[in-house]
Design an enzyme around this catalytic site. Sequence first.
Site, PDB file in Angstrom:
ATOM      1  N   HIS A 266       0.839  -1.207   0.000  1.00 43.91           N
ATOM      2  CA  HIS A 266       0.000   0.000   0.000  1.00 43.91           C
ATOM      3  C   HIS A 266       0.876   1.261   0.000  1.00 43.91           C
ATOM      4  O   HIS A 266       0.743   2.136  -0.856  1.00 43.91           O
ATOM      5  CB  HIS A 266      -0.926  -0.010   1.225  1.00 43.91           C
ATOM      6  CG  HIS A 266      -1.790   1.206   1.350  1.00 43.91           C
ATOM      7  ND1 HIS A 266      -3.109   1.222   0.951  1.00 43.91           N
ATOM      8  CD2 HIS A 266      -1.535   2.458   1.803  1.00 43.91           C
ATOM      9  CE1 HIS A 266      -3.619   2.428   1.149  1.00 43.91           C
ATOM     10  NE2 HIS A 266      -2.678   3.206   1.676  1.00 43.91           N
ATOM     11  N   GLU A 267       1.784   1.333   0.955  1.00 42.82           N
ATOM     12  CA  GLU A 267       2.657   2.514   1.034  1.00 42.82           C
ATOM     13  C   GLU A 267       3.569   2.572  -0.191  1.00 42.82           C
ATOM     14  O   GLU A 267       3.906   3.652  -0.675  1.00 42.82           O
ATOM     15  CB  GLU A 267       3.484   2.505   2.323  1.00 42.82           C
ATOM     16  CG  GLU A 267       2.672   2.446   3.633  1.00 42.82           C
ATOM     17  CD  GLU A 267       1.575   3.492   3.752  1.00 42.82           C
ATOM     18  OE1 GLU A 267       1.709   4.591   3.172  1.00 42.82           O
ATOM     19  OE2 GLU A 267       0.554   3.202   4.422  1.00 42.82           O
ATOM     20  N   HIS A 270       1.828   4.484  -2.824  1.00 43.38           N
ATOM     21  CA  HIS A 270       1.967   5.933  -2.611  1.00 43.38           C
ATOM     22  C   HIS A 270       3.351   6.403  -3.071  1.00 43.38           C
ATOM     23  O   HIS A 270       3.499   7.448  -3.690  1.00 43.38           O
ATOM     24  CB  HIS A 270       1.823   6.274  -1.118  1.00 43.38           C
ATOM     25  CG  HIS A 270       0.421   6.230  -0.589  1.00 43.38           C
ATOM     26  ND1 HIS A 270      -0.591   6.981  -1.122  1.00 43.38           N
ATOM     27  CD2 HIS A 270      -0.133   5.553   0.456  1.00 43.38           C
ATOM     28  CE1 HIS A 270      -1.719   6.762  -0.427  1.00 43.38           C
ATOM     29  NE2 HIS A 270      -1.460   5.895   0.530  1.00 43.38           N
ATOM     30  N   GLU A 296      -4.791   7.703  -2.821  1.00 46.78           N
ATOM     31  CA  GLU A 296      -5.333   6.412  -2.365  1.00 46.78           C
ATOM     32  C   GLU A 296      -5.645   5.501  -3.544  1.00 46.78           C
ATOM     33  O   GLU A 296      -5.592   4.283  -3.423  1.00 46.78           O
ATOM     34  CB  GLU A 296      -6.577   6.618  -1.504  1.00 46.78           C
ATOM     35  CG  GLU A 296      -6.273   7.085  -0.085  1.00 46.78           C
ATOM     36  CD  GLU A 296      -5.386   6.114   0.689  1.00 46.78           C
ATOM     37  OE1 GLU A 296      -5.659   4.899   0.685  1.00 46.78           O
ATOM     38  OE2 GLU A 296      -4.398   6.569   1.295  1.00 46.78           O
TER      39      GLU A 296
HETATM   40 ZN    ZN Z   1      -2.903   5.277   2.003  1.00 46.81          ZN
END
Ligand code: ZN
Length: 502
Positions: A266-267, A270, A296
Site C-alpha cells: 500500500h505505502e 503511494h 489512495e
Molecule cells: Zn494510504
Amino acid sequence: MADIKENLEKLASLQRKISAYAHATALLYFDGNTGAPSKTTENRAISSSILSEELYRLQTSDETFALLEELDAHRDELPESERRQVYLILKELRETRCIPMDEYIALQKLLIESDSVWHEAKERSDFAMFLPYLEKIFEAYKKVAGYAAPDKDPYDYWLSRYEDGLNRETCDKFFSRLREGIVPLLARVMEASGGRVKGMEGYYPVSAQEKLSDYLMDVLLLDRGHCGISTTEHPYTINFGSHLDVRITTNYHENDFIPSMFSVIHEGGHALYETNIDDAYTRTAIDSGVSMGIHESQSRFYENIIARSKGFTSFLFPKLREIFPEALKDATEEDFYLACNTVVPGLIRIDADELTYCLHIMVRYELEKRIMAGELKVSELPSEWNRLYKEYLGVDVPDDKHGVLQDSHWANGNIGYFPSYALGSAYGAQLLSVMKKELDVDACTASGRLEPVNAWLKEHIWRHGSLIAPGELLRRACGEEFNPDYYVNYLSEKYSSVYGLK
Ligand code: ZN
C-alpha cells in the site's frame, strides 16, 4: 516581459525555501516516530514550532502575496506548470489570510491539545473526556469555512480541500451507489462463507519479514536510491520536501506476515506515485500527488487490485515458502489467496477487508455531514456511530475505543478526509478498466512483471504531480467522467469468484 522572467525566478526561489522548511519539518516528524530516544520530544516540538512560525511568516508576507498577485495578473503569459504553481500557492494563501491571526493560532493549539487528549480518551475508552475538544473542533471548522468560502456550504468546503471539486452531492450519489451494490453482495458472501475466517497465523520472525519487504519493493520496481523503508506503529508514506526523497514505513507482527506485507505494498503504491513525478517539478508546489483521492487510488490499486489478485498471490507464494519455510510448510497457494481475501464485517476500519472497507467510510461520512449541517450533536456521535455499525456492518460496538474513538482524523482536524479513501478505491477500479484495454494486466500480475502497469500509471497519473486537478486527471486518463459502477462491478465479479457465488 523581463518582469515576468524576474518574477518567475523569485517564484522558484520562494518554492525552494518552502520545500526546505517542509523537508526539515518532515524529518523531525519522521525522527520522532522512528529512532528518536524517548526524552527528546520537547526538543523537537520547539524546533518544529519555530520552523512552522517562520514558514507561516514567509508564506503570508506582503512581499510573497504581492509577487503571487502580480504573477496571477499575468497568468495567461505563464507556462502551464508555473501557472498551476501560482494558482495552488495563492489559493492556500488567500484562505489562510482571511482567518483572523488569533483564531488561526488558537485552532493550531486546539489541534495539538486535542490529539493528546484523544490518545488518552481512546486508551480509557472515555468519549466524555474528548467531547469538549471535538465540539470545539467542529465549531472552529464551520467558522473557518465561513471565512474562507462564505458562499459555500461548510462541509463542501472541507470536502473540496482534500479532493478539489468534491461536494456532498457527488458523495451522496457515490455512497448510495456503493451501498446498493455492496450491502446485498456482502449478505451473499456471508451466506456462502458461513462466517468462516481463513488466516495464516504462525511464527514469522521480523528479520524474515524484512527480507519480504525488500523483495516486495523490488517487485513493485521502487527506486531504492530515492525510497527508503522504516518501522513505525502506524504505517505511512512521507515526502522529504521533494519527490527525490520518499520514505515508507511498516509495522511487523511476528504472529502474522500479511498485515505488514499489505502495508508495504500500500505505502509502496503511494511512493511509486511520488517518486515518479517529473523531475522538472522538483521543489515546487506541484512536486507531490494531487489529492488524497488520487493518492489512495494508487496505493489501493497495488494493495487490492494487484496484490490480492489470484495471479499475484500465485506468483508470490513460492517466494513466501522460501522466506518462511517453517511456518508455511503445510500451507497451500489456495490458503494464501483466501487469507488475503477473507471477508469479515468487523469493528475496526484499518483492519477491514476490501469488500467491507467502504462501509466503514460511509458511517464516518454520514456522521460528519450531519454534524456540519447542524443535524446531529457531537455528543450524540457514539450512539449514532453504534447504530450505523449495526445497520451497515451488522456488528455490535462494545465500547468507544472500538467505536467512535478508533481514528485520529477528527482529533487532528481532518474533517472531510474520509471520503477520499473510498473514492480512491473506486478511481482505481475505473483506471483498471481502461488499462485492461491496452495491457494484459492479468499476465503482468501473474508473472510479477509490473513494468507495463507502472509505465501506464506513470504516463497517465504519476509524472504530472499536482499539475492537473484530480477530476480532470481522471477524465483524461479514463476518457470519461468518474463512474462508481466500475468499482461495484469489480467487487461483484471478484467476490463472486472468491466465494463461488452464482
Ligand atoms: Zn494510504
